[in-house]
Design a protein around this motif. Structure first.
Motif, PDB file in Angstrom:
ATOM      1  N   THR A  27      51.447 -51.345   7.490  1.00 22.07           N
ATOM      2  CA  THR A  27      50.628 -50.772   8.642  1.00 22.07           C
ATOM      3  C   THR A  27      49.076 -50.740   8.149  1.00 22.07           C
ATOM      4  O   THR A  27      48.603 -50.590   7.092  1.00 22.07           O
ATOM      5  N   PHE A  28      48.375 -51.600   9.234  1.00 23.75           N
ATOM      6  CA  PHE A  28      46.913 -51.632   8.981  1.00 23.75           C
ATOM      7  C   PHE A  28      46.186 -50.434   9.888  1.00 23.75           C
ATOM      8  O   PHE A  28      46.505 -50.415  11.152  1.00 23.75           O
ATOM      9  N   GLY A  29      45.164 -49.698   9.388  1.00 15.15           N
ATOM     10  CA  GLY A  29      44.475 -48.871  10.129  1.00 15.15           C
ATOM     11  C   GLY A  29      43.000 -49.351  10.857  1.00 15.15           C
ATOM     12  O   GLY A  29      42.575 -50.282  10.116  1.00 15.15           O
ATOM     13  N   VAL A  30      42.965 -49.100  11.906  1.00 14.25           N
ATOM     14  CA  VAL A  30      41.515 -49.355  12.682  1.00 14.25           C
ATOM     15  C   VAL A  30      40.854 -48.031  12.564  1.00 14.25           C
ATOM     16  O   VAL A  30      41.312 -47.178  13.213  1.00 14.25           O
ATOM     17  N   VAL A  69      49.854 -51.462  13.562  1.00 14.70           N
ATOM     18  CA  VAL A  69      48.485 -51.133  13.636  1.00 14.70           C
ATOM     19  C   VAL A  69      48.238 -49.723  14.242  1.00 14.70           C
ATOM     20  O   VAL A  69      48.917 -49.605  15.014  1.00 14.70           O
ATOM     21  N   VAL A  70      47.582 -48.888  13.610  1.00 16.50           N
ATOM     22  CA  VAL A  70      47.322 -47.598  13.948  1.00 16.50           C
ATOM     23  C   VAL A  70      45.859 -47.643  14.248  1.00 16.50           C
ATOM     24  O   VAL A  70      45.047 -47.982  13.264  1.00 16.50           O
ATOM     25  N   SER A  71      45.279 -46.993  15.195  1.00 17.05           N
ATOM     26  CA  SER A  71      43.803 -46.706  15.344  1.00 17.05           C
ATOM     27  C   SER A  71      43.214 -45.148  15.238  1.00 17.05           C
ATOM     28  O   SER A  71      43.942 -44.339  15.684  1.00 17.05           O
ATOM     29  N   CYS A  72      42.239 -45.055  14.771  1.00 24.11           N
ATOM     30  CA  CYS A  72      41.546 -43.739  14.947  1.00 24.11           C
ATOM     31  C   CYS A  72      40.065 -43.884  15.447  1.00 24.11           C
ATOM     32  O   CYS A  72      39.495 -44.718  14.965  1.00 24.11           O
ATOM     33  N   ASP A  73      39.793 -43.088  16.461  1.00 21.60           N
ATOM     34  CA  ASP A  73      38.503 -43.366  17.078  1.00 21.60           C
ATOM     35  C   ASP A  73      37.412 -42.195  16.327  1.00 21.60           C
ATOM     36  O   ASP A  73      37.694 -41.068  16.298  1.00 21.60           O
ATOM     37  N   ASP A  74      36.356 -42.905  15.663  1.00 27.92           N
ATOM     38  CA  ASP A  74      35.613 -42.226  15.083  1.00 27.92           C
ATOM     39  C   ASP A  74      34.418 -41.792  15.874  1.00 27.92           C
ATOM     40  O   ASP A  74      33.318 -40.885  15.458  1.00 27.92           O
ATOM     41  N   GLU A  75      34.284 -42.426  16.956  1.00 26.41           N
ATOM     42  CA  GLU A  75      33.172 -42.064  17.920  1.00 26.41           C
ATOM     43  C   GLU A  75      31.782 -42.360  17.198  1.00 26.41           C
ATOM     44  O   GLU A  75      30.639 -42.079  17.883  1.00 26.41           O
ATOM     45  N   GLY A  76      31.735 -43.235  16.180  1.00 26.94           N
ATOM     46  CA  GLY A  76      30.499 -43.599  15.379  1.00 26.94           C
ATOM     47  C   GLY A  76      29.650 -42.351  15.056  1.00 26.94           C
ATOM     48  O   GLY A  76      28.722 -42.489  14.503  1.00 26.94           O
ATOM     49  N   LYS A  77      30.611 -41.377  14.689  1.00 26.41           N
ATOM     50  CA  LYS A  77      30.185 -40.010  14.013  1.00 26.41           C
ATOM     51  C   LYS A  77      30.686 -39.943  12.716  1.00 26.41           C
ATOM     52  O   LYS A  77      31.909 -39.939  12.433  1.00 26.41           O
ATOM     53  N   ALA A  78      29.763 -39.294  11.837  1.00 20.48           N
ATOM     54  CA  ALA A  78      30.181 -39.183  10.461  1.00 20.48           C
ATOM     55  C   ALA A  78      31.269 -38.133  10.460  1.00 20.48           C
ATOM     56  O   ALA A  78      32.223 -38.117   9.702  1.00 20.48           O
TER      57      ALA A  78
END
Lengths: 375, 301
Positions: A27-30, A69-78
């Motif tokens: 699995t590759f993470g995004v 592929v699994v994705s995680c949305d970081d919204e550009g925030k730390a």
């Protein structure tokens, strides 16, 4: 009796094979800003990674394993990025592609490093590769390289006499802006204004009015396209007769859209734009991307991240191993890998080697023309 | 001097937008003693409705015709006014007799609901308004530049504020609104339909907010789903500076806030702009706890 044993053995065998089939994937993470201010960029990275995974699977997978592929949305925030790091680690990903912003990348780095997960990001803030994370690889050239080029372009190539510099408070834009100011001064340039905007606040007329009183012949902005486009259009509406030069994060299709008629003639400094990439592999990938999604990648960072993933894939194939340390050792020695964004390699800190900057002028139809170095 | 005048013009434009949005906060507070935190998001909803109408009717190429822009403003006002009434009906009316804090929580929830609704309908990306919605003409006075858009925004805002002031102070229904703001029970005894007054406030406030939101859209040519929060916050500050609950106060507060932000970032530091603005808020509240035009001390929440 023998029949029964045979049946049991067959059942056991098929069970164990089923077990293998389940484990037979990697699995590759995004980790990317899929929503929020930089959604455009985050979605591009996610789409490109999924496309590469699909292409690998069609060619029989990676070392015979199915690529997921699994994705995680970081919204550009730390804050969100640190959670993403943990989430992806829990899902036992092999490597993480992203994030887009340096701030979000810096927040997930320690989490992923502790979990022994490879990471590749386009974040260009200097410090990302200075923390000793052995599994981190920067796939875009760092701020310092861009700043050197910008200083050279502003002071020696264009011979600007009165330079105004605008930054925002993100770790990326602040770093790039400061490095550029230092490079300009090293070349003997004259900085008449050096200040900050608050990204996303939309109204930059006050600071531009202040800059106008300094009579600059050029305004350099180190932040992101959504603010850069507004600065350029508000500069025009205030009749400030100065050239506009933007750092690499201004190179996004949205820049010209937001700046409108004022976009024409602005200059952006970056590695070559996707459409201008001279490499046949890159042209093929752009075509595949176009076919899959009906649009072009939003910016070059889609492709630098793709290159980061491809380098990891290459390392897995060469070392025939999914051991992060072995893969990392191979990547640290990698030189002149044919990346979409130019020959690619990494030094012992995971810093990208290779690739050259250019200055592009935005044309009336929204395309870019290379103006420096002349070709 | 030219620089100062330019900053005044920049500040006046932003300030009149803040003032338009601040009116919605102050009117609702005046009647219900409720901070309608969803108001900023309603205003931004106006920008998105306007954008959809303009791109839908004009297509992507070329400057949209004037009638399209007028239709966009009218539809934005209508849709957002309806949304305002629905909001009051679903989120606030059932809590009319509940504890004050419950209504505040409901307001915050409504704000998130509208913000995420906008994100789901219009995508999380930054959307751009086509060029040429407003005339591109600019006027030069020395080195001071005023654009036709700025003149339009300031003029229309001032006219709307004047109209609202006259409506509330000179008409029969306006008198009912003021009466309900002073004492709901007494107003009811006098035969005033207080529910109707509240509904009217939730039509007027969001309608003005929608125009403010669409002004933001055409001025910056940009709309993002989450910008309601920051504009709402600024307009809320404007309402407090002027004296929350007081309509002319919101107008003055908005204009002052715009001018002050612009001068602060132009003359002191754009990094410290927000800190300076909040400093101003604290100073004003220290000297006049009820705001510049606030008459009565607000009930403690």
């Amino acid at each position: 009796m023998i029949k029964l044993r045979l049946a049991l053995a067959t059942a056991a065998l098929s069970l164990s094979m089923a077990g293998v089939a389940v484990a037979d994937s990697v699995t590759f993470g995004v980790q990317a800003p899929i929503t929020g201010q930089y959604a455009n960029e985050g979605q591009g990275i996610e789409k490109a990674v999924k496309l590469i995974a699909k292409q690998l699977n069609e060619a029989g997978g990676l070392l015979g394993k199915d690529v997921k592929v699994v994705s995680c949305d970081d919204e550009g925030k730390a804050t969100q990025a640190a959670l993403c790091g943990r989430d992806l680690a829990n899902q036992e990903v092999f490597a993480v592609i992203g994030s887009y912003t340096s701030g979000a990348t810096a927040a997930s780095q320690p989490v992923l490093d502790r979990a022994n997960i490879l990471q590749t990001s386009d974040g260009t803030a200097e410090q990302l590769t200075q923390k000793g994370y052995k599994l981190f690889f920067r796939n875009a050239p760092p701020n310092s390289a861009e700043a050197e080029f910008t200083g050279e372009y502003l002071v020696n190539a264009k011979e600007y006499k009165r330079i105004a510099i605008i930054k925002d408070h993100s770790s990326f834009a602040k770093g790039l802006g400061e490095a550029t100011a230092a490079a300009v001064e090293k070349q003997g340039g004259n900085i008449v204004f050096d200040g900050f905007i608050t990204a996303g606040s939309q109204d930059y007329r006050s600071i531009l009015t202040k800059i106008k009183s300094e009579n600059p012949d050029i305004i350099y902005f180190s932040g992101y396209y959504s603010d850069g486009g507004l600065i350029r259009s508000q500069q025009a509406s205030l009749n400030i007769d100065a050239d506009f030069v933007g750092g690499d994060a201004n190179q996004n299709v949205k820049f010209a859209e937001i700046a409108g008629g004022a976009a024409e003639g602005s200059v952006i400094i970056n590695v070559p734009a996707p459409a201008n990439l001279p490499y046949p592999e890159a042209k093929q990938f752009l075509q595949d991307y176009q076919d899959a999604y009906g649009e072009s990648p939003p910016s070059i960072f889609t492709l630098t991240n793709t290159d980061g993933m491809r380098a990891i894939v290459k390392a897995v194939q060469e070392t025939e191993s999914f051991d992060p340390e072995k893969v990392a050792a191979y990547l640290h020695e990698l030189r002149d890998f044919p990346g979409f964004t130019g020959p690619l390699g990494f030094d012992e800190n995971g810093e990208r080697l290779g690739s050259a900057f250019q200055a592009f002028e935005v044309q009336a139809d929204g395309t870019y023309k290379t103006v420096y170095p002349q070709q | 001097m030219d620089i100062f005048l330019q900053q005044l013009i920049n500040g006046l434009t932003v300030g009149s937008i803040y003032a338009l949005i601040a009116l919605g906060y102050t009117m609702v507070y005046g009647i219900l003693r409720l901070i309608n935190f969803a108001h900023g998001d309603l205003a931004i909803l106006g920008a998105f409705i306007g954008l959809t109408v303009i791109t839908g009717l004009a297509g992507s190429g070329g400057a949209p015709a004037n009638w399209i822009v007028i239709v966009a403003f009218v539809l934005a006002v209508l849709v957002v006014a309806i949304a305002g009434v629905l909001l009051e009906f679903t989120a606030y009316r059932p809590l009319r007799n509940a504890h004050r804090l419950s209504a505040v929580v409901s307001a915050l929830g409504a704000s998130m609901f509208i913000q995420n609704g906008i994100m789901l309908i219009w995508s999380p990306q930054t959307l751009t308004f086509p060029e040429g919605i407003m005339p591109q003409t600019t006027y030069n006075f020395g080195s001071v530049v005023i654009s036709a858009t700025q003149i339009f925004i300031v003029t229309v805002s001032l006219l709307l504020m004047l109209a609202l002031y006259l409506y509330v102070n000179k008409t029969r229904f306006g008198t009912a609104i003021r009466a309900a703001a002073i004492d709901q029970d007494a107003a009811r005894l006098m035969g005033i339909n207080v529910n109707k007054v509240i509904t009217s406030v939730f039509i007027l406030g969001p309608a003005l907010g929608a125009i403010g939101g669409l002004f933001i859209g055409v001025y910056y040519r940009q709309a993002v789903f989450d910008m309601g929060w920051i504009y709402g916050l600024n307009a809320f500050i404007a309402a407090i500076i002027g004296g929350i609950g007081n309509i002319p106060g919101a107008m003055i507060g908005g204009l002052l806030l715009g001018l002050f932000s612009s001068l602060a970032s132009g003359y002191i530091s754009s990094t410290w702009q927000q800190a300076i603005v909040f400093g101003l808020l604290i100073l004003i509240l220290m000297v006049r706890p009820t705001g510049i035009l606030g008459e009565r001390v607000a009930d403690k929440v």
